[in-house]
Scaffold this active site. Sequence first.
Site, short mmCIF file in Angstrom:
data_model
loop_
_atom_site.label_atom_id
_atom_site.label_comp_id
_atom_site.label_asym_id
_atom_site.label_seq_id
_atom_site.Cartn_x
_atom_site.Cartn_y
_atom_site.Cartn_z
N LYS A 51 -29.38 -3.70 -1.32
CA LYS A 51 -30.70 -3.20 -1.04
C LYS A 51 -30.57 -1.70 -0.18
O LYS A 51 -31.05 -1.06 -0.49
CB LYS A 51 -31.46 -4.09 -0.22
CG LYS A 51 -31.80 -5.42 -0.97
CD LYS A 51 -32.64 -6.53 0.08
CE LYS A 51 -32.94 -7.53 -0.73
NZ LYS A 51 -33.75 -8.66 0.07
N GLN A 95 -34.60 -10.37 6.06
CA GLN A 95 -33.83 -11.38 5.07
C GLN A 95 -34.05 -12.77 5.26
O GLN A 95 -33.70 -13.10 6.32
CB GLN A 95 -32.49 -10.77 5.02
CG GLN A 95 -31.75 -11.22 3.83
CD GLN A 95 -32.09 -11.07 2.63
OE1 GLN A 95 -32.54 -9.90 2.12
NE2 GLN A 95 -31.88 -11.83 1.40
N ASP A 118 -42.22 -7.25 0.76
CA ASP A 118 -41.55 -8.42 0.35
C ASP A 118 -43.11 -9.07 -0.29
O ASP A 118 -42.74 -10.14 -0.98
CB ASP A 118 -40.96 -9.08 1.33
CG ASP A 118 -39.37 -9.38 1.16
OD1 ASP A 118 -38.99 -9.13 -0.16
OD2 ASP A 118 -38.66 -9.44 2.11
N1 GUN Z 1 -34.05 -14.27 0.32
C1 GUN Z 1 -33.84 -14.46 -0.89
N2 GUN Z 1 -34.63 -13.71 -1.86
C2 GUN Z 1 -35.35 -12.77 -0.81
C3 GUN Z 1 -36.07 -11.71 -1.00
O1 GUN Z 1 -36.45 -11.51 -2.08
N3 GUN Z 1 -36.58 -11.23 0.11
C4 GUN Z 1 -36.34 -11.71 1.18
N4 GUN Z 1 -36.61 -10.91 2.54
N5 GUN Z 1 -35.31 -12.61 1.62
C5 GUN Z 1 -34.84 -13.28 0.68
#
Ligand code: GUN
Length: 279
Positions: A51, A95, A118
């Site tokens: 990311k 995350q 998100d």
């Molecule tokens: N953990 C697994 N997929 C995601 C996601 O799309 N966003 C976040 N913040 N955590 C995750």
Amino acid sequence: MTILDGKSLSIKIQNDIKKEADALREINITPGLAVILIGDDPASHSYVKMKEKACYETGIYSILHKMPSSISEEKILETITMMNENKNIDGILVQLPLPSHIDTTKIIEAISAKKDVDGFHPYNVGRLVAGLSGFVPCTPLGVMRLLEEYKIDVKGMNVCVVGASNIVGKPMMNLLLNAGATVDICHIFTKNLKEHTKRADMIIVGVGKANLITENMVKESAIVVDIGINVLANGKLVGDVDFENVSKKCSFITPVPGGAGPMTIAMLLSNTIKSAKNR
Ligand code: GUN
């Protein structure tokens, strides 16, 4: 059989995002994303790295708050408050998963809904369910964008979603429903999974179980979208679908890697730009 090439599309989207970020900079707005990473789960570290790299490549400013798994809930909430108030930050991403002593709901609810790139905050979840605009979770949003690129209209289709998580399955179900699909959502307690997948025009699976979807579970010419990520003992990265055999039977299929994964990151950048435009 056509491969739904998420990798190529994500590169195209990232090029467009770079142009949008450049245009925003011309009016003195640098889009900014804050990422909070807690603990040392290797998968989470790897996702966050991807990311951050994508932000760097597209000209989105990103700041990483790395915290040990022993961190207190208060400390995380303090950081979120700081990021909510920071005028240079458009998106906040915590995350997941979080260590067990942390209340995930409390953390997600602390993020300003306006910076919830998100799409996990109940405000945005509610808006999605009601068919209103808002931030939509990146993985299901990426799947819809990928289908759109290949002119696949889900209206009237029977779609079987396998996996009912808040991150993938549930928002996927709502997006499909809003787009006019008939949705069947299966999960850990579903009695006869094959009965559901077999009659579907499209199967979307994301549970994290290699080879869960085998050729005998798929209707001839079905569309198969694989959101699963599994690392085999030999280090090979695979999805939830037996790609080799299922791909011979379906009309469209996503590969793993190179399908839904890169689209997730592209949608995170896209949501961050959308938020920056709202400044
Ligand atoms: N953990 C697994 N997929 C995601 C996601 O799309 N966003 C976040 N913040 N955590 C995750």
